[in-house]
Enzyme design. Structure first.
Site, PDB file in Angstrom:
ATOM      1  N   ARG A 161       0.836  -1.189   0.000  1.00 21.93           N
ATOM      2  CA  ARG A 161       0.000   0.000   0.000  1.00 21.93           C
ATOM      3  C   ARG A 161       0.878   1.250   0.000  1.00 21.93           C
ATOM      4  O   ARG A 161       1.953   1.260   0.621  1.00 21.93           O
ATOM      5  CB  ARG A 161      -0.842  -0.022   1.287  1.00 21.93           C
ATOM      6  CG  ARG A 161      -1.801   1.128   1.481  1.00 21.93           C
ATOM      7  CD  ARG A 161      -2.978   1.021   0.573  1.00 21.93           C
ATOM      8  NE  ARG A 161      -4.080   1.882   0.992  1.00 21.93           N
ATOM      9  CZ  ARG A 161      -5.069   2.218   0.171  1.00 21.93           C
ATOM     10  NH1 ARG A 161      -5.103   1.769  -1.070  1.00 21.93           N
ATOM     11  NH2 ARG A 161      -6.058   2.974   0.599  1.00 21.93           N
TER      12      ARG A 161
ATOM     13  N   THR B 250      -9.412 -15.699  16.675  1.00 22.18           N
ATOM     14  CA  THR B 250     -10.131 -16.122  15.470  1.00 22.18           C
ATOM     15  C   THR B 250      -9.178 -16.243  14.293  1.00 22.18           C
ATOM     16  O   THR B 250      -9.602 -16.352  13.170  1.00 22.18           O
ATOM     17  CB  THR B 250     -11.230 -15.114  15.109  1.00 22.18           C
ATOM     18  OG1 THR B 250     -10.621 -13.844  14.936  1.00 22.18           O
ATOM     19  CG2 THR B 250     -12.297 -15.056  16.163  1.00 22.18           C
TER      20      THR B 250
ATOM     21  N   ASN C 199      -5.831   4.453  -7.288  1.00 25.15           N
ATOM     22  CA  ASN C 199      -7.020   5.043  -6.672  1.00 25.15           C
ATOM     23  C   ASN C 199      -7.995   5.518  -7.736  1.00 25.15           C
ATOM     24  O   ASN C 199      -8.554   4.706  -8.431  1.00 25.15           O
ATOM     25  CB  ASN C 199      -6.664   6.102  -5.645  1.00 25.15           C
ATOM     26  CG  ASN C 199      -7.786   6.294  -4.646  1.00 25.15           C
ATOM     27  OD1 ASN C 199      -8.683   5.461  -4.548  1.00 25.15           O
ATOM     28  ND2 ASN C 199      -7.772   7.378  -3.900  1.00 25.15           N
TER      29      ASN C 199
ATOM     30  N   ASP D 120      -7.738   8.576   0.249  1.00 28.65           N
ATOM     31  CA  ASP D 120      -8.350   7.516   1.064  1.00 28.65           C
ATOM     32  C   ASP D 120      -8.232   7.795   2.567  1.00 28.65           C
ATOM     33  O   ASP D 120      -8.801   7.078   3.383  1.00 28.65           O
ATOM     34  CB  ASP D 120      -7.713   6.146   0.751  1.00 28.65           C
ATOM     35  CG  ASP D 120      -8.399   5.457  -0.422  1.00 28.65           C
ATOM     36  OD1 ASP D 120      -9.380   6.013  -0.936  1.00 28.65           O
ATOM     37  OD2 ASP D 120      -7.964   4.368  -0.814  1.00 28.65           O
TER      38      ASP D 120
ATOM     39  N   SER E  14      -7.806   1.073   3.338  1.00 32.89           N
ATOM     40  CA  SER E  14      -8.265   0.576   2.038  1.00 32.89           C
ATOM     41  C   SER E  14      -9.466  -0.354   2.234  1.00 32.89           C
ATOM     42  O   SER E  14      -9.733  -0.827   3.342  1.00 32.89           O
ATOM     43  CB  SER E  14      -7.115  -0.183   1.374  1.00 32.89           C
ATOM     44  OG  SER E  14      -7.570  -0.902   0.252  1.00 32.89           O
ATOM     45  N   SER E  15     -10.162  -0.626   1.153  1.00 34.07           N
ATOM     46  CA  SER E  15     -11.231  -1.627   1.170  1.00 34.07           C
ATOM     47  C   SER E  15     -10.857  -2.855   0.363  1.00 34.07           C
ATOM     48  O   SER E  15     -11.662  -3.779   0.211  1.00 34.07           O
ATOM     49  CB  SER E  15     -12.516  -1.037   0.569  1.00 34.07           C
ATOM     50  OG  SER E  15     -12.963   0.031   1.347  1.00 34.07           O
TER      51      SER E  15
ATOM     52  N   GLY F  32     -13.413  -1.296  -6.764  1.00 34.64           N
ATOM     53  CA  GLY F  32     -14.714  -0.681  -6.525  1.00 34.64           C
ATOM     54  C   GLY F  32     -14.777   0.155  -5.265  1.00 34.64           C
ATOM     55  O   GLY F  32     -15.876   0.401  -4.746  1.00 34.64           O
TER      56      GLY F  32
HETATM   57  N1  GLU Z   1      -8.363   3.196  -3.170  1.00 36.06           N
HETATM   58  C1  GLU Z   1      -9.426   2.257  -2.968  1.00 36.06           C
HETATM   59  C2  GLU Z   1      -9.110   1.363  -1.775  1.00 36.06           C
HETATM   60  O1  GLU Z   1      -7.952   1.163  -1.466  1.00 36.06           O
HETATM   61  C3  GLU Z   1      -9.628   1.390  -4.172  1.00 36.06           C
HETATM   62  C4  GLU Z   1     -10.117   2.130  -5.330  1.00 36.06           C
HETATM   63  C5  GLU Z   1     -10.987   1.329  -6.260  1.00 36.06           C
HETATM   64  O2  GLU Z   1     -11.319   0.198  -6.000  1.00 36.06           O
HETATM   65  O3  GLU Z   1     -11.367   1.853  -7.275  1.00 36.06           O
HETATM   66  O4  GLU Z   1     -10.003   0.847  -1.158  1.00 36.06           O
END
Ligand code: GLU
Length: 603
Positions: free
Chosen positions: A144, A421, A441, A463, A482-483, A504
């Protein structure tokens, strides 16, 4: 398999990243004959326009220029690469055929994506990767991006509404975080590659694509057309987006970048130092500085890949292995599944009001926890175990009223923190798996181009939260939350079951959760599970759905107190781009997402 993806509108903005997954049934200790002569860089003369097609009846767009939605999957016995781009999936397979293992293939795919999906990813981005190796060990590689050392929570000039003036956190030099992409892919290659191939060899497909060109697709063109304003602000971007005469590309035009090819050749020859020190690094610093950037040569030199344990959980007996912090993705996918496990999902129709209600209530609670507790754990304490705990999920599940939409109320994951867990899993001997998500991003990142080297800098700083009290506020050396959720799923006996991931932005967590549930709860094939329409909800208490709900279901959801809104009719990349592989009786079944340019390839 590989996968790649997408574009996500977050409020007024577009967010893009790419994910790929490689599933491979080869044993890494079973060294293959190296056929690296296949990997020579050749000047191939190609027509100036063409169509992306596999020559077996699949093509990416039809005569009218509309993206097709069928035949994205692939079935193989040896390996599957599913990525957001056909060319990048092919790059991975080429490396497998040349004697590489799944990690070599993933690295080749990762670099190829940096070329063919410049709207979504690039060598000045970052990402994360989960590897499950031949010994059954799983590891998490975090590459990251990191905030420059001079960053701090008070670095933004805010207007009276608390919005950053000129949106300096979203584009331009200050939005740029220290890239991790090159270091991450090379780290994975050096530590987990087969040793059969050199870095130059695994980067050859990417170099070839940059040098010989790839075809502009309808979705790439759409993204190119969407950044007109950004090109005016950062004129160097025009060089990457427009033809030399200032005109836009057309669908099917060949896109070449001699500059990027040369940059990649240098990295391939000299390793990561070619990017993090020397002329390229200097150019990164100067390019960002021109537009207010604070990234320094020291920041680049000091960038470190972090390897740790992925997070683990279970869903109805299957083992889930996914991204840990600084991505919140894996934790919240497992938390969502833990909540859903308390309900018999299969008794609700796929597009029923009940299922959408359950998903909505679940995601609202999960996103409330994300905002409350999650950030870089090098800087703050995070109740990771509590958030992953089945008991905590039971408490949250018990709050769900099947007849009424509720505003999520706070509970305390810290009290479940003592639970273990995160067992280390031993998987069976068949199957090496790599799943990775990488991103710059938003669409075309910060808009700042590193002149003469052919790549764009990320805007990952956006983010971070601009609220100084948020656990995810910016700080020097901190990683933005992040996701991204690259995920591996094993059967109870530790044999591989499935691997998936998605781009996404904040839709990643719901997209991954829904596809897993589609396969496990509804027995869907992987392609059907990907093709099923999706929904999204966060703390705003509005179900945003893609399609599928009939009028009656919408009315029922409204009567429960939900706001319900269809995003647009039909598939939309807003809802992610899931690329996945399922292991099925010796066969590898790849599924890819037509919401973006996803395509699985197999052998
Ligand atoms: N920057 C986003 C993240 O780290 C991802 C961006 C995307 O999925 O378009 O969650």
């Amino acid at each position: 398999m590989i996968r790649l993806k997408k574009i996500v509108a977050i409020m007024m903005s577009i967010s893009v990243c790419t994910t790929f997954t490689v599933g491979c049934s080869k044993k890494e200790d079973n060294k293959q004959e190296v056929k690296a002569d296949k990997l020579k860089i050749e000047k191939v003369e190609k027509p100036s326009t063409g169509i992306v097609s596999d020559g077996k009846g699949w093509q990416l767009w039809d005569k009218e220029g509309h993206t097709t939605t069928d035949k994205r999957g692939a079935v193989g016995e040896n390996a599957v690469v599913a990525s957001g781009k056909y060319e990048a999936s092919q790059a991975g397979l080429e490396i497998i055929e040349a004697g590489g293992n799944a990690v070599d293939a993933a690295v080749a795919t990762g670099f190829a994506l940096c070329v063919v999906e410049p709207n979504a990813t690039g060598i000045a981005g970052g990402g994360c990767m989960v590897i499950r190796n031949q010994n059954g060990d799983s590891t998490y590689i975090d590459f990251r991006e990191t905030a420059p050392s001079a960053a701090n929570p008070y670095m933004w000039n805010l207007d009276s509404e608390g919005i950053v003036i000129d949106k300096a956190n979203e584009s331009g030099g200050k939005s740029v975080a220290v890239p991790g992409q090159v270091a991450g892919l090379i780290y994975a290659f050096e530590k987990y590659g087969s040793g059969n191939l050199t870095l130059e060899e695994v980067m050859t497909p990417a170099i070839n694509l940059a040098q010989n060109g790839y075809y502009v697709t309808p979705s790439l063109l759409k993204d190119m057309l969407s950044v007109e304003e950004m090109m005016e602000k950062y004129p160097e971007l025009k060089k990457l987006i427009l033809n030399k005469d200032g005109s836009y590309y057309k669908v099917g035009d060949l896109y070449k970048s001699e500059e990027l090819a040369n940059t990649l050749k240098l990295i391939a020859k000299e390793g990561k130092d070619a990017f993090y020190t020397g002329e390229i690094a200097k150019s990164i610093v100067d390019s960002a500085k021109k537009y207010g950037g604070i990234i320094t040569l020291e920041d680049l030199k000091n960038y470190k890949v972090v390897e740790s344990k992925p997070v683990e959980g279970t869903y109805r007996g299957k083992k889930i292995i996914s991204s840990s912090l600084p991505s919140s993705g894996g934790t919240h996918v497992i938390q969502s599944l833990n909540i859903l496990e308390n309900f018999d999902m299969s008794k609700y129709g796929l597009y029923s009001a009940e299922r959408f209600h359950l998903l909505s209530e679940t995601f609202k609670m999960v996103y409330a926890d994300r905002a409350e507790y999650m950030g870089d754990k090098e800087f703050i304490s995070v109740p990771e175990k509590g958030l992953l705990s089945k008991d905590y999920a039971k408490v949250l599940a018990s709050k769900i009223d099947m007849n009424k939409s509720k505003v999520p109320t706070k509970d305390d994951p810290w009290i479940y923190e003592h639970e273990d867990t995160t067992h280390y899993s031993v998987a069976d001997k068949d199957g090496n798996i790599v799943t990775a998500t990488q991103t710059i991003n938003w669409t075309f990142g910060s808009g700042v181009v590193v002149d003469d080297y052919g790549f764009i800098l990320n805007n990952e700083i956006s983010d971070f939260s601009t609220d100084v009290n948020s656990p995810n506020c910016v700080d020097g050396g901190k990683k933005p939350l992040s996701s991204m959720s690259p995920t591996v799923i094993l059967n109870e006996d530790n044999t591989p079951f499935m691997v998936l991931g998605s781009p996404g932005g904040s839709r990643i967590i719901p997209a991954i959760t829904q596809v897993i549930s589609n396969v496990i709860d509804y027995n869907m094939s992987i392609q059907d599970a990907i093709d099923a329409y999706r929904m999204y909800d966060n703390t705003e208490d509005k179900i945003v759905y893609e399609d599928g709900l009939d009028k009656q279901a919408v009315e029922k959801l409204k009567s429960m107190g939900h706001q319900v809104e269809q995003y647009e009719e039909g598939y939309n990349k807003y809802f992610g781009g899931v690329q996945a592989v399922v292991y099925d009786n010796g066969k590898l079944i790849g599924g890819a997402d037509s919401r973006r340019d996803g395509k699985a390839e197999a052998n």
